[in-house]
Design a protein around this motif. Sequence first.
Motif, short mmCIF file in Angstrom:
data_model
loop_
_atom_site.label_atom_id
_atom_site.label_comp_id
_atom_site.label_asym_id
_atom_site.label_seq_id
_atom_site.Cartn_x
_atom_site.Cartn_y
_atom_site.Cartn_z
N GLU A 87 -0.31 -142.62 10.31
CA GLU A 87 -0.78 -141.34 10.84
C GLU A 87 -0.36 -141.21 12.30
O GLU A 87 0.06 -142.19 12.91
CB GLU A 87 -2.31 -141.28 10.76
CG GLU A 87 -2.83 -140.87 9.41
CD GLU A 87 -4.33 -140.99 9.35
OE1 GLU A 87 -5.00 -140.77 10.38
OE2 GLU A 87 -4.85 -141.34 8.27
N ALA A 88 -0.50 -140.02 12.84
CA ALA A 88 -0.19 -139.82 14.26
C ALA A 88 -1.28 -140.46 15.11
O ALA A 88 -2.46 -140.20 14.87
CB ALA A 88 -0.07 -138.34 14.57
N PRO A 89 -0.91 -141.32 16.04
CA PRO A 89 -1.92 -141.99 16.87
C PRO A 89 -2.54 -141.03 17.87
O PRO A 89 -1.90 -140.10 18.34
CB PRO A 89 -1.12 -143.07 17.59
CG PRO A 89 0.26 -142.51 17.69
CD PRO A 89 0.47 -141.70 16.44
N GLN A 90 -3.81 -141.29 18.18
CA GLN A 90 -4.45 -140.53 19.26
C GLN A 90 -3.96 -141.06 20.60
O GLN A 90 -3.49 -142.19 20.69
CB GLN A 90 -5.96 -140.71 19.17
CG GLN A 90 -6.59 -139.91 18.04
CD GLN A 90 -8.09 -139.86 18.16
OE1 GLN A 90 -8.75 -140.88 18.10
NE2 GLN A 90 -8.63 -138.67 18.36
#
Lengths: 183, 183
Positions: A87-90
């Motif tokens: 997933e896209a990291p924060q």
Amino acid sequence: MMNVRTLCLGILFFGDATGYEIRKSAQEGPFAHFIQASYGAIYPALIKLEQDGLVASREERQMGKPDRKIYSLTPAGLEAFKAALNEAPQDDVLKSEFLLITLCAELVDGNHLSSVIEEKLRWLDDKIAELEHAQHCCHHAGSQFVVGYGLAMYRAKRAYLEQNRQTIEAIAAPDETVRVAAG
Amino acid sequence: MMNVRTLCLGILFFGDATGYEIRKSAQEGPFAHFIQASYGAIYPALIKLEQDGLVASREERQMGKPDRKIYSLTPAGLEAFKAALNEAPQDDVLKSEFLLITLCAELVDGNHLSSVIEEKLRWLDDKIAELEHAQHCCHHAGSQFVVGYGLAMYRAKRAYLEQNRQTIEAIAAPDETVRVAAG
DNA sequence: GTTCACATGTAACAGGTTACATGATTGG
DNA sequence: CCAATCATGTAACCTGTTACATGTGAAC
């Protein structure tokens, strides 16, 4: 994504471990600089993960020491971890009381400021030594990258701090000012 | 010590502000790299701080725009803030999903890893540009120190990332591996 | 016409920490 | 003998986030 659950899966990816060991990895060691978790979060998370079938445990009796519950990643756990990583990291988050103190140096007692800086330098030296050691021990590519990243960061902080400390120490409050004001 | 309360006092030390503006300071701007807070934390904190006599507020009516409540530090608030700064700071805390992804690069899709790195580089460039700008604008010693510290850190990260990205990109999972596994 | 910036506030919820409870062994 | 390390777990608590509620004017 980066909650204690995912953290446990991540540490178990590198090998079976007990809750106690997972917490140690998060507290000390080469990855401690971007990870953190306490017992009170880890143990319940492991129980929940086992209920969800993402980890499995086996108990081991020890002489003298307490029994230990060794957790390992299940295939489903590995998949869940992969999914989390893809997933896209924060954005990274830094919380620093140290920087707040330096930001408002004029409100801080000169002695206190200096001792805070000294302590920070010592802490950085410790971390740098630890990571330098880890760099020579561990040959896993990802680990080396992360350790190198930490080293680059800590060395930059250390150099900057040493070279620029006098700019804030110069404006720190003289001893009495703060003592009187605080009294 | 570093909760939203102290943060509000700190920002108000640099000048009167509304809750809206305090949150902006924490979200963007040159100090955003070590501070963070949301509306849901700031507004209740300000109300509590006013009850405690550490801040005072005055209301301002505006044409077209909503009314604003401008907070300012009281003498007691300044003392409380000083006291907080003169305590021993807690260790800095970094939370990084980015580093967890790089640590386990072999589980990450190659395309995803590269795009995460590209995004990180762009983000770092933005922050560096922002801080370079702040360095020339603001002449307060503490601010300059903190901005310089952030710059040193971000530049070190950027340089390391650019020079070492291929070591993890080389071990990232080829496209299909992850896609099949995740399906 | 719709999205953004201004502006304040609440409530439900999530996610953690700290402290407590328990207990054996080893090292100084 | 006292502290530390090993080892697991619970419960009360704290702190903060996300989402909701409300409303205007300007810009695109």
